[in-house]
Design a protein around this motif. Structure first.
Motif, PDB file in Angstrom:
ATOM      1  N   PRO A  88       0.834  -1.209   0.000  1.00 12.40           N
ATOM      2  CA  PRO A  88       0.000   0.000   0.000  1.00 12.40           C
ATOM      3  C   PRO A  88       0.867   1.257   0.000  1.00 12.40           C
ATOM      4  CG  PRO A  88       0.035  -1.001   2.187  1.00 12.40           C
ATOM      5  CD  PRO A  88       0.807  -1.913   1.289  1.00 12.40           C
ATOM      6  N   MET A 113      -2.648   0.395  -4.283  1.00 10.67           N
ATOM      7  CA  MET A 113      -1.801  -0.735  -3.913  1.00 10.67           C
ATOM      8  C   MET A 113      -0.903  -1.062  -5.096  1.00 10.67           C
ATOM      9  SD  MET A 113      -3.011  -1.686  -0.875  1.00 10.67           S
ATOM     10  CE  MET A 113      -2.199  -3.281  -0.704  1.00 10.67           C
ATOM     11  N   LYS A 152      -7.067   0.993  -3.105  1.00  7.75           N
ATOM     12  CA  LYS A 152      -6.993   0.343  -1.798  1.00  7.75           C
ATOM     13  C   LYS A 152      -8.334  -0.250  -1.368  1.00  7.75           C
ATOM     14  CE  LYS A 152      -3.147   3.039   0.098  1.00  7.75           C
ATOM     15  NZ  LYS A 152      -2.726   4.059   1.091  1.00  7.75           N
ATOM     16  N   LEU A 192      -5.900  -2.765   6.048  1.00  5.13           N
ATOM     17  CA  LEU A 192      -4.646  -2.033   5.857  1.00  5.13           C
ATOM     18  C   LEU A 192      -4.244  -1.223   7.082  1.00  5.13           C
ATOM     19  CD1 LEU A 192      -5.046  -0.802   2.166  1.00  5.13           C
ATOM     20  CD2 LEU A 192      -3.852  -2.826   3.021  1.00  5.13           C
TER      21      LEU A 192
END
Length: 208
Positions: free
Chosen positions: A82, A89, A121, A132
């Protein structure tokens, strides 16, 4: 083949460097070359020598992540990184063994990769069930064969060029149509026609 989530991209400059040099990093640049490491205990000992006040549980977890980066990630594995500065990403395939090479103050412990694509993401979190915001730097992603197939699909250069040319042609047509409507708008004083032109322009801009 395994799929790893690696949350260690560094600063904006470091992110540009991992893209430019096609590498991933685990961070921990304050440690010297770890090529001779044979187990997690060695890394933990190095870590506690550097940071003697570190909690045992935390040092064990971080030592495990570093050891996995060095030895458990294999060539051919996939990795997702990320970016901190973009809502994306990076997806890549690991192509090299562990190396110690100073690319920046942060990027020293590295593995070579071939970058395949980027994904938003939010889409990635939903598709692969990852969080994340979790504290782990390195972790395995559970993914079946069909998801591996999807993630490794890369468009050929020819396909990308065709799509780009189509988009450019389409943009050229839109530009011409908007200019035509602008000229009509400048020439008319009829309220009904102004509204009609404005509605068409809004439709074009909204759809594209």
């Amino acid at each position: 083949m395994r799929f790893w989530l690696l949350k260690a991209a560094g600063t904006l400059e470091d992110e540009e460097l991992i893209l430019e040099y096609s590498v991933i990093t685990i961070g921990w640049a304050e440690f010297a070359d770890l090529s001779s490491i044979r187990n997690e205990a060695q890394i933990k000992r190095i870590m506690l020598e550097k940071y003697p006040g570190m909690q045992d549980e935390r040092s064990s977890a971080w030592a495990g992540e570093i050891y996995s980066f060095i030895t458990k990630i294999k060539k051919g594995d996939l990795v997702a990184v990320p970016l901190k500065t973009r809502n994306e990403m990076l997806i890549g395939k690991v192509t090299g063994e562990y190396e110690y090479r100073q690319i920046s103050d942060f990027v020293r412990h590295i593995r070579s990769v071939s970058w395949l694509k980027t994904l938003p993401k939010e889409d990635f979190e939903g598709e692969y069930g990852v969080d994340l915001s979790s504290p782990e730097t390195l972790s395995l992603i559970e993914a079946g064969p069909e998801k591996f197939s999807d993630i490794t699909k890369v468009k050929t250069l020819g396909v990308l060029l065709e799509e780009l040319n189509f988009t450019l042609d389409e943009l050229g047509s839109l530009k011409e149509r908007l200019l035509e409507l602008t000229y009509r708008l400048a020439e008319t004083e009829e309220i009904s026609e102004v509204r009609e032109i404005a509605a068409e322009m809004e439709k074009i801009l909204t759809e594209k």
